[in-house]
Scaffold this active site. Sequence first.
Site, short mmCIF file in Angstrom:
data_model
loop_
_atom_site.label_atom_id
_atom_site.label_comp_id
_atom_site.label_asym_id
_atom_site.label_seq_id
_atom_site.Cartn_x
_atom_site.Cartn_y
_atom_site.Cartn_z
N CYS A 170 107.90 14.51 -22.69
CA CYS A 170 109.35 13.85 -23.23
C CYS A 170 109.80 13.06 -22.12
O CYS A 170 109.72 13.74 -20.81
CB CYS A 170 110.27 15.06 -23.62
SG CYS A 170 111.91 14.59 -23.73
N THR A 171 110.22 12.00 -22.09
CA THR A 171 110.61 10.97 -20.84
C THR A 171 111.80 11.39 -20.17
O THR A 171 112.02 10.94 -19.06
CB THR A 171 110.69 9.40 -21.52
OG1 THR A 171 111.37 9.48 -22.41
CG2 THR A 171 109.10 9.00 -22.09
N HIS A 172 112.73 12.38 -20.75
CA HIS A 172 113.63 13.00 -19.97
C HIS A 172 113.40 13.89 -19.02
O HIS A 172 114.02 14.27 -18.08
CB HIS A 172 114.56 13.75 -20.92
CG HIS A 172 115.51 12.59 -21.68
ND1 HIS A 172 115.07 11.73 -22.79
CD2 HIS A 172 116.71 12.45 -21.65
CE1 HIS A 172 116.25 11.17 -22.91
NE2 HIS A 172 117.07 11.39 -22.60
N CYS A 220 109.57 6.68 -25.43
CA CYS A 220 110.28 7.67 -25.95
C CYS A 220 109.14 8.56 -26.96
O CYS A 220 108.55 7.82 -27.75
CB CYS A 220 111.37 7.34 -26.97
SG CYS A 220 112.26 9.01 -27.84
N ASN A 221 108.89 9.94 -26.51
CA ASN A 221 107.78 10.46 -27.49
C ASN A 221 108.22 10.83 -28.85
O ASN A 221 107.27 10.64 -29.78
CB ASN A 221 107.31 11.75 -26.83
CG ASN A 221 106.64 11.61 -25.39
OD1 ASN A 221 105.37 11.60 -25.40
ND2 ASN A 221 107.19 11.28 -24.30
N THR A 222 109.35 11.02 -29.13
CA THR A 222 109.76 11.29 -30.37
C THR A 222 109.84 10.16 -31.26
O THR A 222 109.45 10.15 -32.43
CB THR A 222 111.16 11.79 -30.12
OG1 THR A 222 111.65 12.82 -29.29
CG2 THR A 222 111.81 12.41 -31.46
N ASP A 276 114.20 3.50 -25.29
CA ASP A 276 114.39 5.19 -25.34
C ASP A 276 115.51 5.61 -25.92
O ASP A 276 116.44 4.60 -26.16
CB ASP A 276 114.11 6.00 -23.91
CG ASP A 276 114.32 7.25 -23.94
OD1 ASP A 276 113.39 8.08 -24.67
OD2 ASP A 276 115.26 7.96 -23.40
N SER A 277 115.92 6.76 -26.38
CA SER A 277 116.88 7.22 -27.16
C SER A 277 118.19 7.32 -26.26
O SER A 277 119.20 7.54 -26.49
CB SER A 277 116.69 8.68 -27.62
OG SER A 277 116.18 9.49 -26.72
N GLU A 287 120.57 14.48 -20.01
CA GLU A 287 121.89 13.44 -20.46
C GLU A 287 123.19 13.74 -19.72
O GLU A 287 123.59 12.90 -19.69
CB GLU A 287 122.00 13.51 -21.85
CG GLU A 287 120.68 12.78 -22.76
CD GLU A 287 120.84 11.18 -22.51
OE1 GLU A 287 121.84 10.65 -22.65
OE2 GLU A 287 119.68 10.33 -22.36
N TYR A 347 117.30 12.29 -30.32
CA TYR A 347 116.66 12.06 -31.33
C TYR A 347 115.60 13.15 -31.77
O TYR A 347 115.40 13.44 -32.84
CB TYR A 347 115.54 10.88 -31.27
CG TYR A 347 115.96 9.57 -31.25
CD1 TYR A 347 117.63 9.18 -31.25
CD2 TYR A 347 115.16 8.29 -31.33
CE1 TYR A 347 117.94 7.79 -31.09
CE2 TYR A 347 115.85 7.16 -31.24
CZ TYR A 347 117.17 6.77 -31.35
OH TYR A 347 117.54 5.57 -31.31
N GLY A 348 115.52 14.11 -30.74
CA GLY A 348 114.59 15.23 -30.92
C GLY A 348 114.61 16.02 -32.01
O GLY A 348 113.84 16.66 -32.48
N1 DGL Z 1 113.24 10.83 -24.27
C1 DGL Z 1 112.61 11.20 -25.42
C2 DGL Z 1 111.18 11.77 -25.55
O1 DGL Z 1 110.36 11.27 -24.89
C3 DGL Z 1 113.43 12.27 -26.39
C4 DGL Z 1 114.92 12.51 -26.09
C5 DGL Z 1 115.78 12.83 -27.54
O2 DGL Z 1 115.52 13.88 -27.94
O3 DGL Z 1 116.27 11.94 -27.85
O4 DGL Z 1 111.06 12.51 -26.73
#
Ligand code: DGL
Length: 278
Positions: free
Chosen positions: A196-198, A77-79, A14-15, A162, A46-47
């Site tokens: 988004c996994t966050h 990570c979805n992104t 993940d990011s 974060e 990363y988003g």
């Molecule tokens: N956790 C990441 C996701 O599922 C993205 C977080 C990011 O923006 O880096 O999209």
Amino acid sequence: MSPPLLPGPIGVFDSGYGGLTVCRELEQTLPNYDFVYLGDNARVPYGNRSFSTVYRFTRQCVEALFDMGCHLVILACNTASAKALRSIQQLDLPMGPSHRRVLGVLRPSTEQAGSLTRSGHLGLFATEGTVRSLSYPLEIARFFPGVQLSQQACPLWVPLVEAGELQGDGTHYFVEKYCQALMEQDPMIDAVLLACTHYPLLAPSIAQHLPEGTRVVTQGPLIAEALARYLHRHPHMDMICSKNGHRAYFTTDEPSVFDEKATLFMGRPVRSQGLSLG
Ligand code: DGL
């Protein structure tokens, strides 16, 4: 004849910290398997980054996990799944050993989309990048043409998670803002997918700001079940996944900071190691 492959851990990328919400479910569902987690905390988020940057960063992290002996890597990570998975599968994997696989988190979520909502009106929260990629609307329309999907980008939620800011007035303000924006798009929504996994870390606050009874769906359990099914369907891959119950955590940033937050996210002590991507 080439020598038999040494079994290796399953890589989870993940990011930042978000993928830990997936890793926790994977570890619970597949307790005997070995897992290596890599969070690119030095370059999160990363988003809001371009396709080419997300692809370049993700590819570096996947290569680092292959170098650690993983044969199978999950982009938790979805992104990264929306922006880099296809290129990695089509351009990079064919150049390496043929047994290697990289899987994402979109498919396990989209193939369940129809069963998440009773009204047929589904909401989705994700990063700007995931929303703009249109990956979810395209996949869901393919599997469930009757489901009406509304997407809402939530650019401030990842930085809040974060930073460990899961409560407090500032966080509630931004959670309420995006929840309202989603419900204004479609008041018939009766379920929302946290794509988004966050975001599972904000789930209690999200539930508070949505109409009562709205289902808030986190991806961890969907991904863990999908991986268990995948390993069952692919015994050759299952055979080269090592099974000693080992866990290892790597971060591209400062391990002591990672440990402090990861311990909160995982609900148990986490000891990470630093990794420099060169
Ligand atoms: N956790 C990441 C996701 O599922 C993205 C977080 C990011 O923006 O880096 O999209």
